[in-house]
Design a protein around this motif. Structure first.
Motif, short mmCIF file in Angstrom:
data_model
loop_
_atom_site.label_atom_id
_atom_site.label_comp_id
_atom_site.label_asym_id
_atom_site.label_seq_id
_atom_site.Cartn_x
_atom_site.Cartn_y
_atom_site.Cartn_z
N PRO A 206 65.55 41.67 73.98
CA PRO A 206 65.20 43.08 73.77
C PRO A 206 66.40 44.02 73.91
O PRO A 206 66.44 45.06 73.23
N ALA A 207 67.37 43.67 74.75
CA ALA A 207 68.56 44.52 74.88
C ALA A 207 69.35 44.55 73.59
O ALA A 207 69.98 45.56 73.25
N GLY A 208 69.35 43.46 72.85
CA GLY A 208 69.99 43.46 71.54
C GLY A 208 69.22 44.28 70.53
O GLY A 208 69.79 45.11 69.81
N HIS A 209 67.91 44.08 70.50
CA HIS A 209 67.09 44.81 69.53
C HIS A 209 67.14 46.31 69.77
O HIS A 209 67.24 47.10 68.81
N HIS A 210 67.09 46.73 71.01
CA HIS A 210 67.08 48.17 71.29
C HIS A 210 68.42 48.81 70.92
O HIS A 210 68.45 49.99 70.53
N GLN A 211 69.52 48.07 71.03
CA GLN A 211 70.79 48.62 70.56
C GLN A 211 70.78 48.80 69.04
O GLN A 211 71.28 49.80 68.52
N LEU A 212 70.22 47.83 68.34
CA LEU A 212 70.13 47.96 66.89
C LEU A 212 69.22 49.12 66.49
O LEU A 212 69.52 49.86 65.55
N LEU A 213 68.13 49.27 67.20
CA LEU A 213 67.24 50.40 66.95
C LEU A 213 67.99 51.71 67.21
O LEU A 213 67.86 52.68 66.45
N ALA A 214 68.77 51.74 68.29
CA ALA A 214 69.58 52.93 68.59
C ALA A 214 70.56 53.22 67.46
O ALA A 214 70.78 54.38 67.09
N HIS A 215 71.16 52.17 66.92
CA HIS A 215 72.06 52.36 65.77
C HIS A 215 71.33 53.04 64.62
O HIS A 215 71.82 54.02 64.04
N GLY A 216 70.16 52.52 64.26
CA GLY A 216 69.42 53.11 63.15
C GLY A 216 69.04 54.55 63.40
O GLY A 216 69.16 55.41 62.51
N LEU A 217 68.60 54.84 64.61
CA LEU A 217 68.25 56.21 64.97
C LEU A 217 69.48 57.12 64.94
O LEU A 217 69.39 58.30 64.56
N ALA A 218 70.62 56.57 65.36
CA ALA A 218 71.85 57.36 65.35
C ALA A 218 72.28 57.70 63.93
O ALA A 218 72.72 58.82 63.65
N VAL A 219 72.17 56.72 63.02
CA VAL A 219 72.50 57.00 61.61
C VAL A 219 71.60 58.11 61.08
O VAL A 219 72.06 59.06 60.43
N GLN A 220 70.31 58.04 61.39
CA GLN A 220 69.39 59.09 60.96
C GLN A 220 69.77 60.43 61.58
O GLN A 220 69.75 61.47 60.90
N GLY A 221 70.14 60.41 62.86
CA GLY A 221 70.51 61.64 63.54
C GLY A 221 71.77 62.27 62.98
O GLY A 221 71.85 63.49 62.81
N LEU A 222 72.77 61.44 62.70
CA LEU A 222 74.00 61.96 62.12
C LEU A 222 73.76 62.53 60.73
O LEU A 222 74.28 63.60 60.38
N ARG A 223 72.95 61.84 59.94
CA ARG A 223 72.70 62.35 58.59
C ARG A 223 71.86 63.62 58.64
O ARG A 223 72.06 64.52 57.81
N ALA A 224 70.95 63.72 59.60
CA ALA A 224 70.17 64.95 59.74
C ALA A 224 71.08 66.12 60.13
O ALA A 224 70.77 67.28 59.82
#
Length: 487
Positions: A206-224
């Protein structure tokens, strides 16, 4: 040959030759991380990170060292940017310290922290150096209890990324969301040799998956936030081979390849996790529990894909049996950690190659193998690639004149750079990969995680016995300066 200081292959005299062989537009720079160099651990409202907590636990860090001063980059910012300018670096990859900007991992950004990075960006841009900013390089705010085992940490990271994009989005050329989530998961949560020091083995997934999820959310946040710069992430990759052709060793190598490489590239580039290795289906059962919406979030279009490469990996079945020297705990498992002995695989040495100070094989021949693997696995889904970190530690010392003659590092960098650009050239083994640049790890000697100050990766020597942390450019710095000047 297995010496830590292999005989020089005379690249120190061939800087112009290498400069001539670099493609037009191929960018060269250096990379650092905030926790390793900044220091000023208690200044300006900076919060604690998981690594601050980890370094206080006896026995975790070689010789009980810590990063409270580091290389004092906060105090020596202008001089460090001058070193970059005089080197001739095209770009500089640094990381924002999440705890310096959000002491509690949430809420408004800390003005003092913002002021420091505002000044750093001013200095870089004023000296013609392109900023490549990393949002996270392992320093999780300690206030976020549970760290990456807690799904909420990913949500907090997405918010943090959006705020950073709003503040600095018009001045940063390239954004790296997260660095080497495989290392954070494996060393920090699976075997416990890095912060936060948990030894959960496969329950660390889960620590790996949550980092990947954080990456996706960060890309969305930066683009927003409508940032103008390119967006990517940096994954550490290693070509993996089985120690023998025996089926158990092949299965163990496939498992390691999945955990180290594919687990962190497939979801980002393909939108799915890799199928579990058959004999390890039970250990990887967590991958069947992932919500499809999470994978859609992770699978964001990227402008570039960062690859950190240091060494190939040879894997055999069964737990580790050989005890190695203490302190070699930076980015690979060691054999002197209890959790290691509960893994179904262990790493074997590449005895045919010389080794770096960490005992890692110096094998530039495997960098083209890695680039070809990425091309073959991901095809058109692979964006332009940057080699976002590559370098070697050696036991550097100053001589009676105060100079550091690091011939082994010069050869390492020359041969890896040449291997990379020739691999992607027409007719090369990785032809088709759009390779844009190479970043040397690292600009400065720094705190090397569990190995403390025992391993030196820098182009610039730092005297950690002197409170003022004086800098001395090594011969490798002067050599790379000539390479860049002769392009």
């Amino acid at each position: 040959m297995s010496s830590n200081t292999p005989a020089s292959r005379a690249w120190q005299h061939r800087a112009p030759e290498l400069g001539d062989r670099l493609p037009t537009g191929f960018q060269i720079g250096t990379a650092t991380s905030a926790f390793q160099i900044e220091g000023a651990a208690r200044d300006g409202g900076r919060g604690e990170s998981s690594w601050d907590e980890f370094t206080r636990v006896p026995g975790r860090i070689l010789d009980g060292q810590n990063a409270s001063v580091g290389t004092d980059h906060v105090g020596k910012l202008t001089g460090d940017v001058t070193l970059l300018r005089e080197l001739g670096a095209d770009l500089y990859r640094f990381s924002f310290a999440w705890p310096r900007l959000q002491p509690d991992g949430r809420g408004a950004l800390n003005r003092t922290g913002l002021a420091f990075y505002d000044r750093l960006l001013d200095e870089l841009l004023g000296n013609g150096i392109s900023p490549m900013a990393t949002l996270y390089h392992w320093d999780t705010p300690a206030a976020l209890r549970g760290g990456w085992l807690n799904r909420d940490t990913a949500l907090r990271f997405g918010d943090y990324a959006h705020q950073m994009g709003e503040v600095f989005g018009d001045r940063i050329d390239s954004w790296v969301t997260i660095t080497d989530p495989a290392t954070v998961m494996f060393n920090g949560y699976a075997i416990g040799v890095h912060a936060p020091g948990q030894a959960l083995l496969f329950d660390a997934l889960p620590a790996g998956h949550h980092q990947l999820l954080a990456h996706g959310l960060a890309v969305q946040g930066l683009r927003a936030a409508d940032v103008r710069g390119r967006i990517g992430l940096a994954n550490v990759h290693s070509p993996v081979q089985a120690a023998t052709d025996r089926e158990p060793d092949r299965d163990a190598a496939a498992l390691y390849d999945l955990l180290h490489n594919r687990l962190f590239a497939d979801p980002v580039l393909l939108g799915r996790y890799p199928d579990p290795v058959g004999v390890f289906e039970n250990e990887l059962r967590y991958l069947h529990e992932i919500e499809p919406d999470d994978l859609r979030t992770i699978h964001q279009p990227l402008d570039f894909y960062g690859v950190d490469y240091f060494q190939p990996t040879r894997v055999a079945a069964g737990p580790a049996r050989v005890v190695r020297a203490a302190g070699a705990t930076d980015s690979r498992p060691t054999d002197d950690t209890p959790a290691i002995h509960r893994l179904p695989f262990h790493l074997e040495a590449f005895r045919e190659y010389p080794v770096t100070g960490f005992g890692w094989p110096n094998a530039p021949e495997y960098l083209p193998v890695l680039l070809a693997e990425l091309r073959d696995r991901y095809g058109d889904a692979l964006p332009p690639v940057y080699l976002t970190a590559g370098g070697a530690s050696y036991p550097d010392r100053t001589d009676v004149r105060g100079a550091v003659t690091d011939l082994a590092r010069i050869d390492y960098l020359a041969e890896h750079l040449l291997a990379a650009v020739e691999a992607v050239a027409p007719g090369g083994p990785a032809e088709g990969v759009d390779l844009r640049g190479y970043l040397v790890w690292s600009l400065l000697d720094s705190f090397e995680w569990a190995a403390g100050y025992s391993q030196r990766f820098g182009l610039v020597y730092v005297d950690f016995t002197d409170p003022s942390r004086p800098r001395t450019p090594k011969l490798s710095y002067r050599w790379l300066q000539q390479v860049l000047a002769s392009r």
